[in-house]
Design a protein around this motif. Sequence first.
Motif, short mmCIF file in Angstrom:
data_model
loop_
_atom_site.label_atom_id
_atom_site.label_comp_id
_atom_site.label_asym_id
_atom_site.label_seq_id
_atom_site.Cartn_x
_atom_site.Cartn_y
_atom_site.Cartn_z
N THR A 133 59.59 -106.19 -47.00
CA THR A 133 60.34 -104.94 -46.87
C THR A 133 59.82 -103.89 -47.83
OG1 THR A 133 62.14 -104.99 -48.52
CG2 THR A 133 62.33 -106.51 -46.67
N VAL A 134 59.96 -102.64 -47.40
CA VAL A 134 59.80 -101.48 -48.28
C VAL A 134 61.14 -100.77 -48.27
CG1 VAL A 134 58.60 -99.29 -48.65
CG2 VAL A 134 57.33 -101.27 -47.76
N LEU A 135 61.86 -100.87 -49.37
CA LEU A 135 63.23 -100.35 -49.43
C LEU A 135 63.23 -98.85 -49.71
CD1 LEU A 135 66.29 -101.09 -49.50
CD2 LEU A 135 66.05 -101.27 -51.99
N THR A 136 63.99 -98.11 -48.89
CA THR A 136 64.10 -96.67 -49.11
C THR A 136 65.54 -96.22 -49.34
OG1 THR A 136 64.32 -96.22 -46.74
CG2 THR A 136 62.08 -96.22 -47.66
N LEU A 137 66.51 -97.13 -49.11
CA LEU A 137 67.91 -96.78 -49.28
C LEU A 137 68.63 -97.97 -49.93
CD1 LEU A 137 70.20 -95.23 -46.48
CD2 LEU A 137 71.04 -96.45 -48.48
N PRO A 138 68.87 -97.91 -51.24
CA PRO A 138 69.54 -99.03 -51.91
C PRO A 138 71.04 -99.02 -51.63
CG PRO A 138 69.07 -97.27 -53.48
CD PRO A 138 68.47 -96.84 -52.18
N ALA A 139 71.55 -100.17 -51.21
CA ALA A 139 72.99 -100.27 -50.91
C ALA A 139 73.40 -101.71 -50.67
CB ALA A 139 73.34 -99.42 -49.69
N THR A 140 72.72 -102.37 -49.74
CA THR A 140 73.22 -103.63 -49.21
C THR A 140 72.70 -104.86 -49.94
OG1 THR A 140 71.45 -104.00 -47.61
CG2 THR A 140 73.25 -102.54 -46.95
N GLY A 141 71.61 -104.74 -50.68
CA GLY A 141 71.01 -105.91 -51.32
C GLY A 141 70.24 -106.78 -50.35
N GLN A 185 74.34 -90.63 -47.88
CA GLN A 185 73.76 -91.97 -47.99
C GLN A 185 73.76 -92.45 -49.44
OE1 GLN A 185 69.97 -91.63 -45.93
NE2 GLN A 185 70.90 -92.37 -44.04
N VAL A 186 73.59 -91.55 -50.38
CA VAL A 186 73.66 -91.92 -51.79
C VAL A 186 75.07 -92.40 -52.13
CG1 VAL A 186 73.46 -91.09 -54.18
CG2 VAL A 186 71.82 -90.32 -52.45
N SER A 187 76.07 -91.65 -51.69
CA SER A 187 77.46 -92.03 -51.92
C SER A 187 77.77 -93.38 -51.29
CB SER A 187 78.40 -90.96 -51.35
OG SER A 187 78.23 -89.73 -52.01
N ASN A 188 77.36 -93.54 -50.04
CA ASN A 188 77.59 -94.80 -49.35
C ASN A 188 76.97 -95.97 -50.10
OD1 ASN A 188 78.98 -93.54 -47.28
ND2 ASN A 188 77.33 -93.73 -45.78
N GLY A 189 75.76 -95.77 -50.59
CA GLY A 189 75.05 -96.85 -51.27
C GLY A 189 75.75 -97.30 -52.53
N VAL A 190 76.24 -96.35 -53.32
CA VAL A 190 76.93 -96.69 -54.56
C VAL A 190 78.22 -97.46 -54.27
CG1 VAL A 190 78.18 -95.71 -56.54
CG2 VAL A 190 75.93 -94.79 -55.89
N GLU A 224 79.20 -95.29 -64.17
CA GLU A 224 78.52 -94.33 -65.04
C GLU A 224 77.48 -93.50 -64.28
OE1 GLU A 224 75.37 -94.41 -68.83
OE2 GLU A 224 76.53 -96.20 -68.32
N LEU A 225 76.68 -94.18 -63.46
CA LEU A 225 75.53 -93.52 -62.86
C LEU A 225 75.78 -92.96 -61.46
CD1 LEU A 225 72.59 -95.89 -63.93
CD2 LEU A 225 73.46 -93.84 -65.07
N GLY A 226 76.79 -93.49 -60.77
CA GLY A 226 77.06 -93.00 -59.42
C GLY A 226 77.26 -91.50 -59.37
N PRO A 227 78.18 -90.96 -60.15
CA PRO A 227 78.37 -89.49 -60.13
C PRO A 227 77.12 -88.73 -60.55
CG PRO A 227 80.27 -90.58 -61.12
CD PRO A 227 79.21 -91.63 -60.97
N LEU A 228 76.33 -89.29 -61.47
CA LEU A 228 75.09 -88.62 -61.90
C LEU A 228 74.09 -88.52 -60.76
CD1 LEU A 228 74.42 -90.07 -65.48
CD2 LEU A 228 75.38 -87.85 -64.87
N LYS A 336 82.76 -88.84 -53.29
CA LYS A 336 82.91 -88.04 -52.07
C LYS A 336 83.11 -88.91 -50.83
CE LYS A 336 80.47 -84.07 -54.00
NZ LYS A 336 79.48 -82.99 -53.78
N ILE A 337 83.84 -90.00 -51.02
CA ILE A 337 84.19 -90.88 -49.91
C ILE A 337 85.70 -90.95 -49.81
CG2 ILE A 337 84.19 -93.28 -49.13
CD1 ILE A 337 81.36 -93.52 -49.94
N LYS A 338 86.23 -90.57 -48.65
CA LYS A 338 87.67 -90.58 -48.43
C LYS A 338 88.16 -92.02 -48.30
CE LYS A 338 88.18 -86.11 -48.40
NZ LYS A 338 88.92 -85.44 -49.50
#
Length: 385
Positions: A133-141, A185-190, A224-228, A336-338
């Motif tokens: 794999t070449v990962l481009t969206l970190p989220a699921t592991g 997608q960043v929000s979803n991943g965190v 700590e890092l999600g909002p950043l 930013k996730i309801k």
Amino acid sequence: MYSFDYYNPTHISFGEGKITELDKLVPVTAKVLVLFGGNSARSTGTLDEVKAALGERNIVEFGGIEANPTYETLMQAVAIVKEENIDFLLAVGGGSVIDGTKFVAAAAVFAGDPWDILLSWGAKVTTAMPFGTVLTLPATGSEMNSASVITRKEFQAKLSFMSNHVFPQFSILDPTKTLTLPERQVSNGVVDAFIHITEQYLTFPVNAPVQDRFAEGLLQTLVELGPLALSQPDNVEVRANLMWVATMALSGVIGKGVPHDWATHMIGHELTALYDIDHARTIAMLLPGMLDIRRESKQDKLLQYGARVWGITQGTNDERIDATIEKTREFFETMKIKTRLSDYQLTKTHIDEIMIQLERHGMTALGEHQEVDLAMSRQILERNL
């Protein structure tokens, strides 16, 4: 702590420019099927980098894997594997593309009906094609585990499977590839990574301080890092650490020797299958109510989580748990996730539909104590309206 076996053969190549390592990691004689999602892999130049790194190898492309990869689309890829005599798969994308590639790897060499892979939760998988794999969206592991979740549109069913045969041989993690991701997608991943951790951590104590402290450290890092990541979208160091947290969240390390829950995920899968809501958003709207309804059975770990992750140590047990759940909800909202079903135009009528699907798919005894029956699932959904 429970007894356990731990096995993880995936080679991780982490850092900027690591796509060039494909020339060493993919067999020189391989005929490669490169699997990806939408147009972003091509428009960002990542696909061109991948093909350049593969050099003179014979390459076939397969795009269009959905954000919730479907059985129908993936079976088209299986057909190509057989028609083109493909002998190596390469996933370029996020967890959905990697999950889909795992299914293709298993289904392409499966002796029976590939749907049985999912119906048996992977128990019938005896071999699989090699893939990386070449990962481009970190989220699921998914880049460092043996699990996959696939949707069959025909049945409105979202099912998972696991098998040691579908660990990636390698995964390339270049944090610079995440800089072009949309904020959603960043929000979803965190949030996805956060709840992956809580599913393995917020259960009941079994004297496993290594796993607990590891999980708490990962949660604190996300807080700590999600909002950043939202306020500093060009900060590569933030993205690098978030990428590694998401991988560690579901690599198997923190989940060995401890009880697991996964009720939030199982119910969330039904919301995605029925209403096409992003996976991370379904579980974010479910977790607060899940913790509230099950506060008695989860009390010890909820109090520990509140104290160690959120610094909540004052008040009665119920007051501390209330504050802990509210902090969790606030964090998701900060990302930013309801967190209410009504935010997604879901009503009590929709809950009736969800309950039918849960029963149809056998989701009648979920959670670490198997206490989440259909009646409790309804309570949880109603609590999150």
